[in-house]
Design a protein around this motif. Structure first.
Motif, PDB file in Angstrom:
ATOM      1  N   PRO A 199      -4.521 -35.039  -9.864  1.00  0.00           N
ATOM      2  CA  PRO A 199      -3.863 -36.351  -9.860  1.00  0.00           C
ATOM      3  C   PRO A 199      -3.726 -36.923  -8.452  1.00  0.00           C
ATOM      4  O   PRO A 199      -3.293 -38.060  -8.285  1.00  0.00           O
ATOM      5  CB  PRO A 199      -2.484 -36.039 -10.451  1.00  0.00           C
ATOM      6  N   LEU A 200      -4.097 -36.142  -7.430  1.00  0.00           N
ATOM      7  CA  LEU A 200      -3.959 -36.591  -6.054  1.00  0.00           C
ATOM      8  C   LEU A 200      -5.177 -37.397  -5.621  1.00  0.00           C
ATOM      9  O   LEU A 200      -6.295 -37.178  -6.091  1.00  0.00           O
ATOM     10  CB  LEU A 200      -3.783 -35.393  -5.127  1.00  0.00           C
ATOM     11  N   THR A 201      -4.952 -38.302  -4.713  1.00  0.00           N
ATOM     12  CA  THR A 201      -6.034 -39.120  -4.175  1.00  0.00           C
ATOM     13  C   THR A 201      -6.531 -38.529  -2.861  1.00  0.00           C
ATOM     14  O   THR A 201      -5.848 -37.737  -2.206  1.00  0.00           O
ATOM     15  CB  THR A 201      -5.558 -40.558  -3.917  1.00  0.00           C
ATOM     16  N   GLU A 230      -5.754 -36.775   2.924  1.00  0.00           N
ATOM     17  CA  GLU A 230      -5.852 -37.055   4.358  1.00  0.00           C
ATOM     18  C   GLU A 230      -4.473 -37.035   5.009  1.00  0.00           C
ATOM     19  O   GLU A 230      -4.303 -36.538   6.134  1.00  0.00           O
ATOM     20  CB  GLU A 230      -6.528 -38.405   4.592  1.00  0.00           C
ATOM     21  N   ARG A 231      -3.478 -37.544   4.309  1.00  0.00           N
ATOM     22  CA  ARG A 231      -2.124 -37.532   4.860  1.00  0.00           C
ATOM     23  C   ARG A 231      -1.587 -36.103   4.958  1.00  0.00           C
ATOM     24  O   ARG A 231      -0.900 -35.760   5.936  1.00  0.00           O
ATOM     25  CB  ARG A 231      -1.208 -38.400   4.002  1.00  0.00           C
ATOM     26  N   LEU A 232      -1.896 -35.283   3.967  1.00  0.00           N
ATOM     27  CA  LEU A 232      -1.480 -33.883   4.043  1.00  0.00           C
ATOM     28  C   LEU A 232      -2.158 -33.167   5.206  1.00  0.00           C
ATOM     29  O   LEU A 232      -1.542 -32.348   5.894  1.00  0.00           O
ATOM     30  CB  LEU A 232      -1.794 -33.167   2.726  1.00  0.00           C
ATOM     31  N   LYS A 233      -3.437 -33.457   5.427  1.00  0.00           N
ATOM     32  CA  LYS A 233      -4.131 -32.880   6.580  1.00  0.00           C
ATOM     33  C   LYS A 233      -3.432 -33.272   7.875  1.00  0.00           C
ATOM     34  O   LYS A 233      -3.271 -32.444   8.783  1.00  0.00           O
ATOM     35  CB  LYS A 233      -5.585 -33.347   6.608  1.00  0.00           C
ATOM     36  N   ASP A 234      -3.003 -34.525   7.953  1.00  0.00           N
ATOM     37  CA  ASP A 234      -2.293 -34.970   9.144  1.00  0.00           C
ATOM     38  C   ASP A 234      -0.956 -34.245   9.288  1.00  0.00           C
ATOM     39  O   ASP A 234      -0.556 -33.880  10.401  1.00  0.00           O
ATOM     40  CB  ASP A 234      -2.047 -36.481   9.080  1.00  0.00           C
ATOM     41  N   VAL A 235      -0.276 -34.030   8.181  1.00  0.00           N
ATOM     42  CA  VAL A 235       1.036 -33.377   8.226  1.00  0.00           C
ATOM     43  C   VAL A 235       0.909 -31.928   8.708  1.00  0.00           C
ATOM     44  O   VAL A 235       1.710 -31.465   9.528  1.00  0.00           O
ATOM     45  CB  VAL A 235       1.737 -33.445   6.850  1.00  0.00           C
ATOM     46  N   VAL A 236      -0.091 -31.193   8.201  1.00  0.00           N
ATOM     47  CA  VAL A 236      -0.259 -29.796   8.645  1.00  0.00           C
ATOM     48  C   VAL A 236      -0.943 -29.721  10.008  1.00  0.00           C
ATOM     49  O   VAL A 236      -0.966 -28.664  10.638  1.00  0.00           O
ATOM     50  CB  VAL A 236      -1.031 -28.935   7.622  1.00  0.00           C
TER      51      VAL A 236
END
Length: 208
Positions: free
Chosen positions: A32-34, A39-45
């Motif tokens: 269900p994720l886009t 990309e935002r999760l990659k930025d967060v980690v």
């Protein structure tokens, strides 16, 4: 780490032969994720191109040790009586058939965490893995007789073991301390990214 069992060729070179490994196929769930959310999760980690390069280096070192790593994880879990029923029978007695069936996929996860591009196929299969920890799909892939749900607190908590123990395996092939630090930092980010996406099936969209 004195006893070494080389990871099988099928896991390293031919993952499509692993039973139940549906990466990149229509049999995997649809996430269900886009891709924007990814990309935002990659930025967060904080996963950077430099980390991706370090992960490729880590893959060369960890691929042959992936079977050993999973064996060590399971030995740790086996030392905890309250965890045994999630991989054994519901009464906590061993279920070696279930363990043997699921181990190649677990070993392949270690390789995938270092090598797979973060695209839609990646999102879909991580959602599939998450579902396989919950009542939605636990036990279905291997037709196993085991508890049908792994609480999210244990999924998150055991991530610490996966991350912390990776360092000794990364150091096992003679890499410099600086290279080990670099690879371990990248592996930490990758594992956290994976596990974060695995949690999506546990909660509703607003809470996640």
């Amino acid at each position: 780490m004195s006893d070494h069992t080389p990871t099988s060729e099928s896991v390293v070179e031919h993952p499509e032969r692993i039973p139940g490994y549906t990466y990149g196929t229509a049999a995997a769930a649809t996430s269900p994720l886009t891709l924007q959310e990814l990309e935002r999760l990659k930025d967060v980690v904080g996963l950077t191109p430099g980390d991706e390069e370090a992960l490729r280096e880590a893959a060369v070192i960890l691929a042959d040790q992936a079977d050993d790593m999973v064996g060590a994880y399971r030995a740790r879990l086996g030392d905890l009586p309250f965890m045994r029923a999630y991989s054994g029978h519901p009464d906590g007695t061993p279920n070696p058939e279930y363990g043997a069936a699921s181990k190649p996929r677990f070993a392949r996860f270690i390789i995938d965490a270092c090598t797979r591009p973060l695209d839609q196929d990646w999102l879909n299969y991580q959602h599939e893995i998450g579902l396989r920890h919950t009542r939605a799909k636990k036990n279905l892939t291997d037709h196993a007789d085991s508890l049908d749900h792994i609480p999210m607190r244990y999924l998150l908590g055991f991530t610490a073991v996966v991350i912390a123990t990776a360092r000794e395996y990364l150091a096992a092939k003679g890499a410099s301390p600086e290279q080990v630090d670099r690879m371990h930092a990248a592996f930490t980010k990758s594992v956290m990214l994976h596990v974060t996406v695995w949690t999506r099936p546990y909660v509703d969209a607003a809470a996640w």
